[in-house]
Design a protein around this motif. Structure first.
Motif, PDB file in Angstrom:
ATOM      1  N   GLN A  10       0.844  -1.192   0.000  1.00 31.02           N
ATOM      2  CA  GLN A  10       0.000   0.000   0.000  1.00 31.02           C
ATOM      3  C   GLN A  10       0.884   1.250   0.000  1.00 31.02           C
ATOM      4  O   GLN A  10       1.233   1.768   1.048  1.00 31.02           O
ATOM      5  CB  GLN A  10      -0.929  -0.003   1.217  1.00 31.02           C
ATOM      6  CG  GLN A  10      -1.731  -1.279   1.389  1.00 31.02           C
ATOM      7  CD  GLN A  10      -2.527  -1.657   0.159  1.00 31.02           C
ATOM      8  OE1 GLN A  10      -3.172  -0.816  -0.457  1.00 31.02           O
ATOM      9  NE2 GLN A  10      -2.478  -2.921  -0.221  1.00 31.02           N
ATOM     10  N   ILE A  11       1.224   1.711  -1.192  1.00 31.16           N
ATOM     11  CA  ILE A  11       2.056   2.900  -1.354  1.00 31.16           C
ATOM     12  C   ILE A  11       1.289   3.862  -2.253  1.00 31.16           C
ATOM     13  O   ILE A  11       0.851   3.482  -3.337  1.00 31.16           O
ATOM     14  CB  ILE A  11       3.429   2.548  -1.962  1.00 31.16           C
ATOM     15  CG1 ILE A  11       4.148   1.519  -1.077  1.00 31.16           C
ATOM     16  CG2 ILE A  11       4.271   3.798  -2.150  1.00 31.16           C
ATOM     17  CD1 ILE A  11       5.402   0.936  -1.687  1.00 31.16           C
ATOM     18  N   ASP A  12       1.138   5.090  -1.793  1.00 28.59           N
ATOM     19  CA  ASP A  12       0.311   6.027  -2.560  1.00 28.59           C
ATOM     20  C   ASP A  12       0.964   6.394  -3.895  1.00 28.59           C
ATOM     21  O   ASP A  12       2.183   6.345  -4.051  1.00 28.59           O
ATOM     22  CB  ASP A  12      -0.022   7.275  -1.738  1.00 28.59           C
ATOM     23  CG  ASP A  12       1.189   8.125  -1.450  1.00 28.59           C
ATOM     24  OD1 ASP A  12       1.630   8.858  -2.357  1.00 28.59           O
ATOM     25  OD2 ASP A  12       1.696   8.046  -0.320  1.00 28.59           O
ATOM     26  N   GLN A  13       0.124   6.764  -4.836  1.00 29.39           N
ATOM     27  CA  GLN A  13       0.568   7.039  -6.200  1.00 29.39           C
ATOM     28  C   GLN A  13       1.584   8.172  -6.277  1.00 29.39           C
ATOM     29  O   GLN A  13       2.499   8.121  -7.090  1.00 29.39           O
ATOM     30  CB  GLN A  13      -0.635   7.350  -7.091  1.00 29.39           C
ATOM     31  CG  GLN A  13      -1.509   6.164  -7.370  1.00 29.39           C
ATOM     32  CD  GLN A  13      -2.656   6.494  -8.307  1.00 29.39           C
ATOM     33  OE1 GLN A  13      -2.862   7.644  -8.691  1.00 29.39           O
ATOM     34  NE2 GLN A  13      -3.408   5.473  -8.686  1.00 29.39           N
ATOM     35  N   LYS A  14       1.432   9.180  -5.437  1.00 31.28           N
ATOM     36  CA  LYS A  14       2.358  10.317  -5.470  1.00 31.28           C
ATOM     37  C   LYS A  14       3.784   9.857  -5.191  1.00 31.28           C
ATOM     38  O   LYS A  14       4.720  10.221  -5.905  1.00 31.28           O
ATOM     39  CB  LYS A  14       1.923  11.376  -4.467  1.00 31.28           C
ATOM     40  CG  LYS A  14       2.830  12.578  -4.433  1.00 31.28           C
ATOM     41  CD  LYS A  14       2.412  13.581  -3.373  1.00 31.28           C
ATOM     42  CE  LYS A  14       3.457  14.659  -3.264  1.00 31.28           C
ATOM     43  NZ  LYS A  14       3.645  15.132  -1.915  1.00 31.28           N
ATOM     44  N   ASN A  15       3.961   9.053  -4.147  1.00 31.34           N
ATOM     45  CA  ASN A  15       5.303   8.542  -3.817  1.00 31.34           C
ATOM     46  C   ASN A  15       5.840   7.643  -4.915  1.00 31.34           C
ATOM     47  O   ASN A  15       7.023   7.705  -5.255  1.00 31.34           O
ATOM     48  CB  ASN A  15       5.274   7.790  -2.482  1.00 31.34           C
ATOM     49  CG  ASN A  15       5.390   8.705  -1.294  1.00 31.34           C
ATOM     50  OD1 ASN A  15       6.282   9.542  -1.239  1.00 31.34           O
ATOM     51  ND2 ASN A  15       4.499   8.565  -0.344  1.00 31.34           N
ATOM     52  N   GLU A  51      11.756   9.217   6.556  1.00 29.47           N
ATOM     53  CA  GLU A  51      10.558   9.848   7.101  1.00 29.47           C
ATOM     54  C   GLU A  51       9.374   9.527   6.194  1.00 29.47           C
ATOM     55  O   GLU A  51       9.067   8.364   6.008  1.00 29.47           O
ATOM     56  CB  GLU A  51      10.783  11.344   7.329  1.00 29.47           C
ATOM     57  CG  GLU A  51      11.850  11.592   8.381  1.00 29.47           C
ATOM     58  CD  GLU A  51      12.003  13.034   8.748  1.00 29.47           C
ATOM     59  OE1 GLU A  51      11.125  13.865   8.426  1.00 29.47           O
ATOM     60  OE2 GLU A  51      13.025  13.346   9.385  1.00 29.47           O
ATOM     61  N   GLU A  52       8.754  10.524   5.561  1.00 35.11           N
ATOM     62  CA  GLU A  52       7.579  10.271   4.719  1.00 35.11           C
ATOM     63  C   GLU A  52       7.933  10.121   3.240  1.00 35.11           C
ATOM     64  O   GLU A  52       7.052  10.013   2.395  1.00 35.11           O
ATOM     65  CB  GLU A  52       6.549  11.407   4.880  1.00 35.11           C
ATOM     66  CG  GLU A  52       6.033  11.557   6.304  1.00 35.11           C
ATOM     67  CD  GLU A  52       5.311  10.320   6.802  1.00 35.11           C
ATOM     68  OE1 GLU A  52       4.479   9.764   6.067  1.00 35.11           O
ATOM     69  OE2 GLU A  52       5.604   9.890   7.941  1.00 35.11           O
TER      70      GLU A  52
END
Length: 136
Positions: A10-15, A51-52
């Motif tokens: 589960q990794i968001d599209q932006k990253n 971090e993020e």
């Protein structure tokens, strides 16, 4: 710099977009929804975070018992040559150490060859192995 490794699909599209475009893997970012689904459908995904910020990722496909295929291994350019890719690879090779066939396909480049050979992989242009691929 404290790097945290996460076992998550589960990794968001932006990253994902930032990471894949930074290493110029544009074939993946043409359809970010497809990339997100491909990651979700993978056998195993290990990511590296500062971090993020997603700074690295290794993605495995296969059955996890007799064969794994290292589909993607990438690290942000600004974090390369800090051992992050090696740590990702080490964790994968340890997790799947009982699997006999560990396969990957990549483009030829001196630093790429050195990295995989350093991690115990043999090139199919040496020895008795042969590799075939059909790209569309």
């Amino acid at each position: 710099m404290t790097i945290v490794f996460k076992e998550t699909k589960q990794i968001d599209q932006k990253n994902l977009l930032v990471l894949y475009e930074d290493v110029e893997w544009y074939a993946y970012t043409k359809d970010i929804n497809q990339l997100e689904q491909a990651i979700s459908n993978s056998l195993y995904v290990l990511s590296a975070w500062d971090e993020e910020c997603l700074i690295g990722l290794i993605r495995i496909i296969g059955d996890g018992l007799t064969i794994i295929y290292i589909q993607d291994i990438l690290v942000l350019n600004s974090y390369q040559n800090h051992g992050i890719a090696t740590k990702l690879m080490d964790r994968i090779l340890d997790k799947f150490k009982a699997v006999r066939q560990k396969v990957l396909l990549t483009e030829e480049a001196p630093n790429v060859r050195h990295f995989y050979e350093k991690n115990g992989f043999d090139s199919c242009d040496k020895g008795t192995l042969v590799a075939f691929v059909k790209l569309t």
